[in-house]
Design a protein around this motif. Structure first.
Motif, PDB file in Angstrom:
ATOM      1  N   LEU A  84      -5.913  33.279 -53.806  1.00 51.54           N
ATOM      2  CA  LEU A  84      -6.775  32.413 -52.746  1.00 51.54           C
ATOM      3  C   LEU A  84      -7.299  33.091 -51.876  1.00 51.54           C
ATOM      4  O   LEU A  84      -6.554  34.104 -51.089  1.00 51.54           O
ATOM      5  N   PHE A  85      -8.816  33.005 -51.629  1.00 51.92           N
ATOM      6  CA  PHE A  85      -9.285  33.694 -50.557  1.00 51.92           C
ATOM      7  C   PHE A  85      -9.699  32.857 -49.527  1.00 51.92           C
ATOM      8  O   PHE A  85     -10.451  31.951 -49.617  1.00 51.92           O
ATOM      9  N   LEU A  86      -8.972  33.256 -48.496  1.00 44.64           N
ATOM     10  CA  LEU A  86      -9.175  32.361 -46.988  1.00 44.64           C
ATOM     11  C   LEU A  86      -9.904  33.000 -46.270  1.00 44.64           C
ATOM     12  O   LEU A  86      -9.632  34.209 -45.832  1.00 44.64           O
ATOM     13  N   THR A  87     -10.796  32.833 -45.214  1.00 50.40           N
ATOM     14  CA  THR A  87     -11.594  33.412 -44.278  1.00 50.40           C
ATOM     15  C   THR A  87     -11.481  32.568 -42.902  1.00 50.40           C
ATOM     16  O   THR A  87     -11.623  31.379 -43.042  1.00 50.40           O
ATOM     17  N   PHE A  88     -11.689  33.311 -42.069  1.00 49.31           N
ATOM     18  CA  PHE A  88     -11.661  32.780 -40.696  1.00 49.31           C
ATOM     19  C   PHE A  88     -13.087  33.076 -40.013  1.00 49.31           C
ATOM     20  O   PHE A  88     -13.643  34.194 -40.103  1.00 49.31           O
ATOM     21  N   GLU A  89     -13.803  32.191 -39.294  1.00 50.67           N
ATOM     22  CA  GLU A  89     -15.030  32.471 -38.593  1.00 50.67           C
ATOM     23  C   GLU A  89     -14.781  31.792 -37.262  1.00 50.67           C
ATOM     24  O   GLU A  89     -14.101  30.765 -37.049  1.00 50.67           O
ATOM     25  N   GLY A  90     -15.847  32.230 -36.323  1.00 45.17           N
ATOM     26  CA  GLY A  90     -16.118  31.526 -35.179  1.00 45.17           C
ATOM     27  C   GLY A  90     -16.744  32.504 -34.274  1.00 45.17           C
ATOM     28  O   GLY A  90     -16.857  33.788 -34.505  1.00 45.17           O
ATOM     29  N   ILE A  91     -17.079  32.091 -33.255  1.00 45.98           N
ATOM     30  CA  ILE A  91     -17.972  33.189 -31.975  1.00 45.98           C
ATOM     31  C   ILE A  91     -16.739  34.084 -31.523  1.00 45.98           C
ATOM     32  O   ILE A  91     -15.463  34.020 -31.738  1.00 45.98           O
ATOM     33  N   ASP A  92     -17.062  34.887 -30.941  1.00 47.60           N
ATOM     34  CA  ASP A  92     -16.533  35.870 -30.152  1.00 47.60           C
ATOM     35  C   ASP A  92     -15.591  35.471 -29.298  1.00 47.60           C
ATOM     36  O   ASP A  92     -15.823  34.766 -28.421  1.00 47.60           O
ATOM     37  N   THR A 137     -10.291  46.082 -51.671  1.00 44.32           N
ATOM     38  CA  THR A 137      -9.208  45.676 -51.093  1.00 44.32           C
ATOM     39  C   THR A 137      -9.071  44.030 -51.582  1.00 44.32           C
ATOM     40  O   THR A 137      -8.099  43.538 -52.161  1.00 44.32           O
ATOM     41  N   ILE A 138     -10.170  43.080 -51.534  1.00 45.33           N
ATOM     42  CA  ILE A 138     -10.227  41.818 -51.787  1.00 45.33           C
ATOM     43  C   ILE A 138     -10.066  41.255 -53.334  1.00 45.33           C
ATOM     44  O   ILE A 138      -8.912  40.658 -53.665  1.00 45.33           O
ATOM     45  N   GLU A 139     -10.737  41.945 -54.069  1.00 42.49           N
ATOM     46  CA  GLU A 139     -10.733  41.596 -55.453  1.00 42.49           C
ATOM     47  C   GLU A 139      -9.384  42.172 -56.211  1.00 42.49           C
ATOM     48  O   GLU A 139      -8.853  41.217 -56.820  1.00 42.49           O
ATOM     49  N   PRO A 140      -9.108  43.335 -55.884  1.00 46.27           N
ATOM     50  CA  PRO A 140      -7.577  43.711 -56.448  1.00 46.27           C
ATOM     51  C   PRO A 140      -6.640  42.618 -55.996  1.00 46.27           C
ATOM     52  O   PRO A 140      -5.866  42.306 -56.801  1.00 46.27           O
ATOM     53  N   ALA A 141      -6.307  42.451 -54.932  1.00 44.61           N
ATOM     54  CA  ALA A 141      -5.381  41.383 -54.281  1.00 44.61           C
ATOM     55  C   ALA A 141      -5.545  39.941 -54.907  1.00 44.61           C
ATOM     56  O   ALA A 141      -4.414  39.746 -55.558  1.00 44.61           O
ATOM     57  N   LEU A 142      -6.757  39.539 -55.097  1.00 51.23           N
ATOM     58  CA  LEU A 142      -6.891  38.122 -55.687  1.00 51.23           C
ATOM     59  C   LEU A 142      -6.476  38.220 -57.273  1.00 51.23           C
ATOM     60  O   LEU A 142      -6.050  37.442 -57.930  1.00 51.23           O
ATOM     61  N   ALA A 175      -4.409  40.166 -58.482  1.00 55.68           N
ATOM     62  CA  ALA A 175      -2.800  40.096 -58.703  1.00 55.68           C
ATOM     63  C   ALA A 175      -2.141  38.907 -58.082  1.00 55.68           C
ATOM     64  O   ALA A 175      -0.930  38.818 -58.179  1.00 55.68           O
ATOM     65  N   GLY A 176      -2.860  37.858 -57.896  1.00 52.43           N
ATOM     66  CA  GLY A 176      -2.606  36.581 -57.403  1.00 52.43           C
ATOM     67  C   GLY A 176      -2.143  36.380 -56.016  1.00 52.43           C
ATOM     68  O   GLY A 176      -1.196  35.428 -55.628  1.00 52.43           O
ATOM     69  N   LYS A 177      -2.507  37.248 -55.155  1.00 55.42           N
ATOM     70  CA  LYS A 177      -2.206  37.137 -53.707  1.00 55.42           C
ATOM     71  C   LYS A 177      -3.146  36.235 -53.136  1.00 55.42           C
ATOM     72  O   LYS A 177      -4.284  36.086 -53.280  1.00 55.42           O
ATOM     73  N   ILE A 178      -2.577  36.068 -51.830  1.00 51.90           N
ATOM     74  CA  ILE A 178      -3.520  35.186 -50.808  1.00 51.90           C
ATOM     75  C   ILE A 178      -4.139  36.422 -49.973  1.00 51.90           C
ATOM     76  O   ILE A 178      -3.578  37.131 -49.271  1.00 51.90           O
ATOM     77  N   VAL A 179      -5.538  36.313 -49.807  1.00 52.88           N
ATOM     78  CA  VAL A 179      -6.079  36.946 -48.786  1.00 52.88           C
ATOM     79  C   VAL A 179      -6.431  36.256 -47.772  1.00 52.88           C
ATOM     80  O   VAL A 179      -7.131  35.277 -47.715  1.00 52.88           O
ATOM     81  N   VAL A 180      -6.228  36.625 -46.451  1.00 49.29           N
ATOM     82  CA  VAL A 180      -6.589  36.032 -45.202  1.00 49.29           C
ATOM     83  C   VAL A 180      -7.493  37.134 -44.470  1.00 49.29           C
ATOM     84  O   VAL A 180      -7.195  38.119 -43.836  1.00 49.29           O
ATOM     85  N   CYS A 181      -8.998  36.691 -44.402  1.00 46.41           N
ATOM     86  CA  CYS A 181      -9.743  37.775 -43.882  1.00 46.41           C
ATOM     87  C   CYS A 181     -10.489  37.183 -42.514  1.00 46.41           C
ATOM     88  O   CYS A 181     -10.992  36.075 -42.392  1.00 46.41           O
ATOM     89  N   ASP A 182     -10.339  37.971 -41.516  1.00 51.86           N
ATOM     90  CA  ASP A 182     -11.111  37.634 -40.286  1.00 51.86           C
ATOM     91  C   ASP A 182     -12.514  37.819 -40.485  1.00 51.86           C
ATOM     92  O   ASP A 182     -12.982  39.173 -40.379  1.00 51.86           O
ATOM     93  N   ARG A 183     -13.248  37.028 -40.564  1.00 54.23           N
ATOM     94  CA  ARG A 183     -14.792  37.170 -40.895  1.00 54.23           C
ATOM     95  C   ARG A 183     -15.153  37.536 -42.395  1.00 54.23           C
ATOM     96  O   ARG A 183     -14.255  38.315 -43.007  1.00 54.23           O
ATOM     97  N   PHE A 184     -16.212  37.056 -42.717  1.00 48.11           N
ATOM     98  CA  PHE A 184     -16.962  37.430 -44.128  1.00 48.11           C
ATOM     99  C   PHE A 184     -18.509  37.054 -44.130  1.00 48.11           C
ATOM    100  O   PHE A 184     -18.844  37.277 -43.069  1.00 48.11           O
TER     101      PHE A 184
END
Length: 211
Positions: free
Chosen positions: A9-17, A86-91, A93-102
């Motif tokens: 599962l690919f999760l991202t976080f967004e927002g202003i500085d 980083t992202i595609e290999p982890a996904l 492998a069935g891992k959850i990717v938590v990414c700060d910005r995308f």
């Protein structure tokens, strides 16, 4: 109730500085790991060796160091390396990717901040990246409070904060508009509350996506 396929599962976080999204990324990763889930916590720009090298180029120095067009190319190059290594290999492998910005940050900071580059951002994203997150958490924050927090960190990576309050106000409006444009994958969380309260709402949204 349907069960999510056996993939990441690919999760991202967004927002202003200064919105607190980086803290929320870390707290979410810790909460999911406590449940026994495999989590990769990463960030943009960065998240891979090559992308981290590009990070210093785009986040440090004078605000006018790069044009918006050059920034777009640099951020896309960093994102491509991050995705491949980083992202595609982890996904896979069935891992959850938590990414700060995308890519949503590029749609805002390069696509909106200094001229209308959004069409170019979207074309380049489609050509070189071709992936959207499964879920995006937008931590919504008052721009004045966010900028004060961001400047208070006193790090070398303050190039975008140095553009000032007007940019932060523009970015907040832009992110909220983006949440409407991509409504199925966005969850808007009020960041003007205690960290623990925000984290609880974030975890509730993510748990729903995991079922």
């Amino acid at each position: 109730m349907t069960t999510r396929p056996a993939k990441g599962l690919f999760l991202t976080f967004e927002g202003i500085d200064g919105s607190g999204k980086s803290t929320q990324c870390r707290l979410l990763a810790e909460a999911l790991q406590a449940q026994g889930r495999e989590v990769v916590l990463t960030r943009e720009p960065g998240g891979s060796k090559g992308a981290e090298e590009i990070r210093s180029l785009v986040l440090e120095g004078d605000p006018d160091r790069w044009s918006a067009e050059t920034e777009l190319l640099l951020f896309t190059a960093a994102r491509r390396d991050h995705l491949e290594r980083t992202i595609e290999p982890a996904l896979e492998a069935g891992k959850i990717v938590v990414c700060d910005r995308f890519a949503d940050s590029t749609r805002m900071y390069q696509g909106l901040s200094r001229g209308n580059l959004r069409p170019a951002v979207d074309k380049l994203h489609q050509l070189m990246i071709g992936r959207e997150p499964d879920l995006t958490i937008l931590v919504d924050m008052d721009p004045e409070v966010g900028l004060s927090r961001a400047k208070g960190r006193q790090t070398a990576e303050e190039r975008f904060e140095d553009f000032g309050l007007e940019l932060q106000q523009k970015m907040r409006t832009g992110f909220l508009d983006l949440a409407q444009e991509f409504a199925p994958r966005f969850r808007v969380i009020d960041g003007n509350r205690p960290v623990e309260t925000v984290a609880a709402d974030v975890l509730t949204s993510v748990q729903a996506a995991l079922t």
